[in-house]
Design a protein around this motif. Structure first.
Motif, PDB file in Angstrom:
ATOM      1  N   MET A 175       0.841  -1.197   0.000  1.00  0.00           N
ATOM      2  CA  MET A 175       0.000   0.000   0.000  1.00  0.00           C
ATOM      3  C   MET A 175       0.875   1.246   0.000  1.00  0.00           C
ATOM      4  N   SER A 176       0.318   2.323  -0.513  1.00  0.00           N
ATOM      5  CA  SER A 176       1.027   3.603  -0.474  1.00  0.00           C
ATOM      6  C   SER A 176       0.985   4.151   0.959  1.00  0.00           C
ATOM      7  N   GLU A 177       1.832   5.121   1.227  1.00  0.00           N
ATOM      8  CA  GLU A 177       1.841   5.727   2.562  1.00  0.00           C
ATOM      9  C   GLU A 177       0.492   6.355   2.876  1.00  0.00           C
ATOM     10  N   SER A 178      -0.121   6.983   1.876  1.00  0.00           N
ATOM     11  CA  SER A 178      -1.420   7.616   2.128  1.00  0.00           C
ATOM     12  C   SER A 178      -2.504   6.579   2.404  1.00  0.00           C
ATOM     13  N   GLN A 179      -2.437   5.422   1.742  1.00  0.00           N
ATOM     14  CA  GLN A 179      -3.411   4.360   2.018  1.00  0.00           C
ATOM     15  C   GLN A 179      -3.226   3.821   3.437  1.00  0.00           C
ATOM     16  N   VAL A 180      -1.979   3.620   3.834  1.00  0.00           N
ATOM     17  CA  VAL A 180      -1.700   3.127   5.187  1.00  0.00           C
ATOM     18  C   VAL A 180      -2.175   4.157   6.212  1.00  0.00           C
ATOM     19  N   ALA A 181      -1.899   5.426   5.937  1.00  0.00           N
ATOM     20  CA  ALA A 181      -2.327   6.485   6.854  1.00  0.00           C
ATOM     21  C   ALA A 181      -3.846   6.478   7.010  1.00  0.00           C
ATOM     22  N   GLU A 182      -4.535   6.310   5.912  1.00  0.00           N
ATOM     23  CA  GLU A 182      -6.007   6.276   5.966  1.00  0.00           C
ATOM     24  C   GLU A 182      -6.490   5.054   6.737  1.00  0.00           C
ATOM     25  N   MET A 183      -5.873   3.905   6.484  1.00  0.00           N
ATOM     26  CA  MET A 183      -6.286   2.683   7.182  1.00  0.00           C
ATOM     27  C   MET A 183      -6.059   2.770   8.682  1.00  0.00           C
ATOM     28  N   LEU A 184      -4.937   3.369   9.060  1.00  0.00           N
ATOM     29  CA  LEU A 184      -4.606   3.445  10.488  1.00  0.00           C
ATOM     30  C   LEU A 184      -5.181   4.686  11.167  1.00  0.00           C
ATOM     31  N   GLY A 185      -5.748   5.582  10.364  1.00  0.00           N
ATOM     32  CA  GLY A 185      -6.280   6.813  10.934  1.00  0.00           C
ATOM     33  C   GLY A 185      -5.182   7.676  11.525  1.00  0.00           C
ATOM     34  N   ALA A 186      -4.050   7.749  10.812  1.00  0.00           N
ATOM     35  CA  ALA A 186      -2.890   8.497  11.298  1.00  0.00           C
ATOM     36  C   ALA A 186      -2.356   9.399  10.195  1.00  0.00           C
ATOM     37  N   PRO A 187      -1.645  10.468  10.560  1.00  0.00           N
ATOM     38  CA  PRO A 187      -1.035  11.325   9.538  1.00  0.00           C
ATOM     39  C   PRO A 187       0.059  10.571   8.768  1.00  0.00           C
ATOM     40  N   ILE A 188       0.318  10.996   7.534  1.00  0.00           N
ATOM     41  CA  ILE A 188       1.335  10.352   6.701  1.00  0.00           C
ATOM     42  C   ILE A 188       2.703  10.405   7.374  1.00  0.00           C
ATOM     43  N   GLY A 189       3.032  11.509   8.007  1.00  0.00           N
ATOM     44  CA  GLY A 189       4.321  11.620   8.699  1.00  0.00           C
ATOM     45  C   GLY A 189       4.487  10.564   9.778  1.00  0.00           C
ATOM     46  N   THR A 190       3.419  10.273  10.488  1.00  0.00           N
ATOM     47  CA  THR A 190       3.460   9.239  11.519  1.00  0.00           C
ATOM     48  C   THR A 190       3.672   7.868  10.889  1.00  0.00           C
ATOM     49  N   VAL A 191       2.994   7.621   9.769  1.00  0.00           N
ATOM     50  CA  VAL A 191       3.160   6.352   9.060  1.00  0.00           C
ATOM     51  C   VAL A 191       4.609   6.207   8.584  1.00  0.00           C
ATOM     52  N   ARG A 192       5.166   7.271   8.023  1.00  0.00           N
ATOM     53  CA  ARG A 192       6.561   7.228   7.569  1.00  0.00           C
ATOM     54  C   ARG A 192       7.495   6.910   8.729  1.00  0.00           C
ATOM     55  N   SER A 193       7.265   7.565   9.844  1.00  0.00           N
ATOM     56  CA  SER A 193       8.099   7.361  11.020  1.00  0.00           C
ATOM     57  C   SER A 193       7.983   5.922  11.531  1.00  0.00           C
ATOM     58  N   HIS A 194       6.753   5.426  11.657  1.00  0.00           N
ATOM     59  CA  HIS A 194       6.553   4.048  12.121  1.00  0.00           C
ATOM     60  C   HIS A 194       7.185   3.054  11.154  1.00  0.00           C
ATOM     61  N   THR A 195       7.023   3.291   9.864  1.00  0.00           N
ATOM     62  CA  THR A 195       7.571   2.373   8.862  1.00  0.00           C
ATOM     63  C   THR A 195       9.093   2.371   8.919  1.00  0.00           C
ATOM     64  N   ARG A 196       9.691   3.551   8.949  1.00  0.00           N
ATOM     65  CA  ARG A 196      11.150   3.653   8.985  1.00  0.00           C
ATOM     66  C   ARG A 196      11.707   2.980  10.234  1.00  0.00           C
TER      67      ARG A 196
END
Length: 168
Positions: free
Chosen positions: A129-150
């Protein structure tokens, strides 16, 4: 709900059960029983929403619910069991055993990540999934998703490096 909608739902569940269960297993760090419970809970929620989502994106809805349930259930920590220190040895069964052993190692490593990092890594790389899709699924900002993923990927690299160091 009419008979045809019920049959559509049953066909959807039959077709996607394995994929949803596999996603649930990865989201729970390899805990297959908990994964099945989460998938069943997600399907109950999908059943309630089926008339709204059946023609649009029932799988996306189910994956979103599953990811959110996994993240939420991880906060309710104690499950009555304690994880073992070591993964049991896998018996040699030709080529299949190697893939099972690799999957077992991955699941064990994923289990060591915090739930939000695990969800971000699994959704981003396993579900592609793209970062924006993950952010939407988790209900979190994209920056948070990037941070968690990294952080999750960094931690997985460290876990595998430690395993290789001890094995070598």
């Amino acid at each position: 709900m009419g008979r045809s909608q019920t049959e559509e739902f049953e066909r959807f569940v039959a077709a996607r059960w394995s994929a949803l269960n596999q996603l649930g297993s990865l989201l729970t760090g390899g805990d297959r029983q908990r994964a099945e419970d989460l998938v069943q809970e997600a399907l109950v929620k999908l059943w309630s929403a089926w008339p709204r989502v059946a023609d649009e994106a029932p799988e996306a809805y189910a994956r979103t619910v599953l990811a959110r349930l996994a993240a939420r259930s991880a906060r309710r920590r104690w499950w009555g069991e304690r994880p073992s220190e070591q993964v049991p040895e896998v018996a040699a069964v030709g080529d299949l055993s190697a893939s099972v052993a690799e999957r077992t190692k991955l699941e064990a490593a994923l289990a060591q990540l915090p739930p939000r990092q695990r969800a971000a890594v699994v959704l981003r790389y396993y579900q592609d999934m793209s970062e924006s899709q993950v952010a939407e699924m988790l209900g979190a900002p994209i920056g948070t998703v990037r941070s968690h993923t990294r952080r999750g990927v960094e931690r997985l690299r460290q876990i595998f490096a430690d395993v290789n160091e001890t094995a070598g």
